[in-house]
Design a protein around this motif. Sequence first.
Motif, mmCIF file in Angstrom:
data_model
loop_
_atom_site.group_PDB
_atom_site.id
_atom_site.type_symbol
_atom_site.label_atom_id
_atom_site.label_comp_id
_atom_site.label_asym_id
_atom_site.label_seq_id
_atom_site.Cartn_x
_atom_site.Cartn_y
_atom_site.Cartn_z
ATOM 1 N N GLU A 314 0.624 -1.251 -0.011
ATOM 2 C CA GLU A 314 -0.257 0.285 0.090
ATOM 3 C C GLU A 314 0.875 1.256 0.105
ATOM 4 N N PHE A 315 2.494 1.770 0.967
ATOM 5 C CA PHE A 315 2.634 2.450 0.128
ATOM 6 C C PHE A 315 3.948 2.091 -0.868
ATOM 7 N N GLY A 316 3.714 0.870 -1.463
ATOM 8 C CA GLY A 316 4.847 1.138 -2.673
ATOM 9 C C GLY A 316 5.825 0.616 -2.423
ATOM 10 N N GLN A 317 5.927 -0.375 -1.399
ATOM 11 C CA GLN A 317 7.218 -1.168 -1.226
ATOM 12 C C GLN A 317 7.877 -2.065 -1.918
ATOM 13 N N LEU A 318 6.693 -2.057 -2.689
ATOM 14 C CA LEU A 318 7.712 -3.313 -3.676
ATOM 15 C C LEU A 318 7.775 -3.611 -4.851
ATOM 16 N N GLY A 319 7.908 -1.283 -5.254
ATOM 17 C CA GLY A 319 8.445 -0.903 -6.113
ATOM 18 C C GLY A 319 8.260 -0.647 -7.309
ATOM 19 N N ASN A 320 7.205 -1.256 -7.884
ATOM 20 C CA ASN A 320 6.879 -2.222 -8.736
ATOM 21 C C ASN A 320 6.388 -0.820 -10.013
ATOM 22 N N GLY A 321 5.931 -0.114 -9.292
ATOM 23 C CA GLY A 321 4.913 1.442 -9.571
ATOM 24 C C GLY A 321 3.657 1.511 -9.307
ATOM 25 N N ILE A 322 3.300 0.946 -9.030
ATOM 26 C CA ILE A 322 1.826 0.519 -8.632
ATOM 27 C C ILE A 322 1.112 -0.034 -6.798
ATOM 28 N N SER A 323 0.137 0.233 -6.374
ATOM 29 C CA SER A 323 -0.237 -0.218 -5.284
ATOM 30 C C SER A 323 -1.076 -1.198 -5.260
ATOM 31 N N GLY A 324 -0.809 -2.042 -4.317
ATOM 32 C CA GLY A 324 -2.126 -3.402 -4.136
ATOM 33 C C GLY A 324 -1.546 -4.769 -3.837
#
Length: 331
Positions: A314-324
Amino acid sequence: AISTGDIQTCVLLADGAVQCWGGYLYGELVSGISNAVAVSAGSRYTCAVLADGAINCWGYNDDGQFGNGISNPNSSIPVTVSGIRNAMAGSTGYQHTCAALADGTVQCWGANSNGQLGNGTTSASSTPITVNGIGPAVMVSAGRSYTCAVLADGTLRCWGSNTSGQLGNGTNIDSMTPVTVSGINTGVAVSAGSGQSCALLADNTLRCWGSNTSGQLGNGTTINSSAPVTVNGITTAVAVSAGGNHTCAALADGTLRCWGLNYSGQLGDGMVGINSSTPVAVSDITTAVAVSAGSTHTCAALADGTLRCWGRNEFGQLGNGISGFNSTPTP
């Protein structure tokens, strides 16, 4: 190297630069560091060990976890930890930070309500203080209100909160000074998480202890253990990382295994909401060189220098440019 924190992720690049992404509530994302040799993302703050042995921290500082003699203000600009010029490694926890120094000592700073600074008190310190009776230490890991270290002789010491047995000494009593982890004398690495600790042994097996409510000890049960238990089915581990309520390991063949809580898909096996008390294979990763389990997400560095992350986002911590949420690794 890659490090996952509470809501942010940071990576150390080959040229010594640090890049971060995800939550930016307190300035925990930063640019401008070009000579780092290690990075550690904690709970809303981040620290890096520099090539000259100094440590810089940035983000949230209400408990003095920057180590610069000040509790607050927060900072989006790296702040130098006072008096440390010979750090070999550093580790950020929930509200405290620790460093293993070249002389074999360990110093910690920040919150200390459970004795996690290891100096025999529960008084917080905004400057580094030496942990009692540790030496020589080769690495240190700061968890949530407790800390663990590996000594040069292969034994382990832990100190601080022990409500779930995360100190590994067979009790549930907090300790303001280091206690010996039971039955381990060939440890090469340790990782302290939210309430569980895990050690990599010289024979490439893993031992974990502490909280196990979601199966994060990996021994097929959900019963807490105040002494180390063997993680099921892992005999070729090269790294281990204990996160919020899940744990992950990198194996010699480049694959990954994770176990424990999977509410956000942080185990990376394509499932959401189905916990596992034994290791499961992370999908589609065969060339991992590093793994880091955060609060509710996980990331891995691959041999080609790319990164994959999965779990909460939800904070963009996956770094893939999207949320979810992502229940499988995403570039």
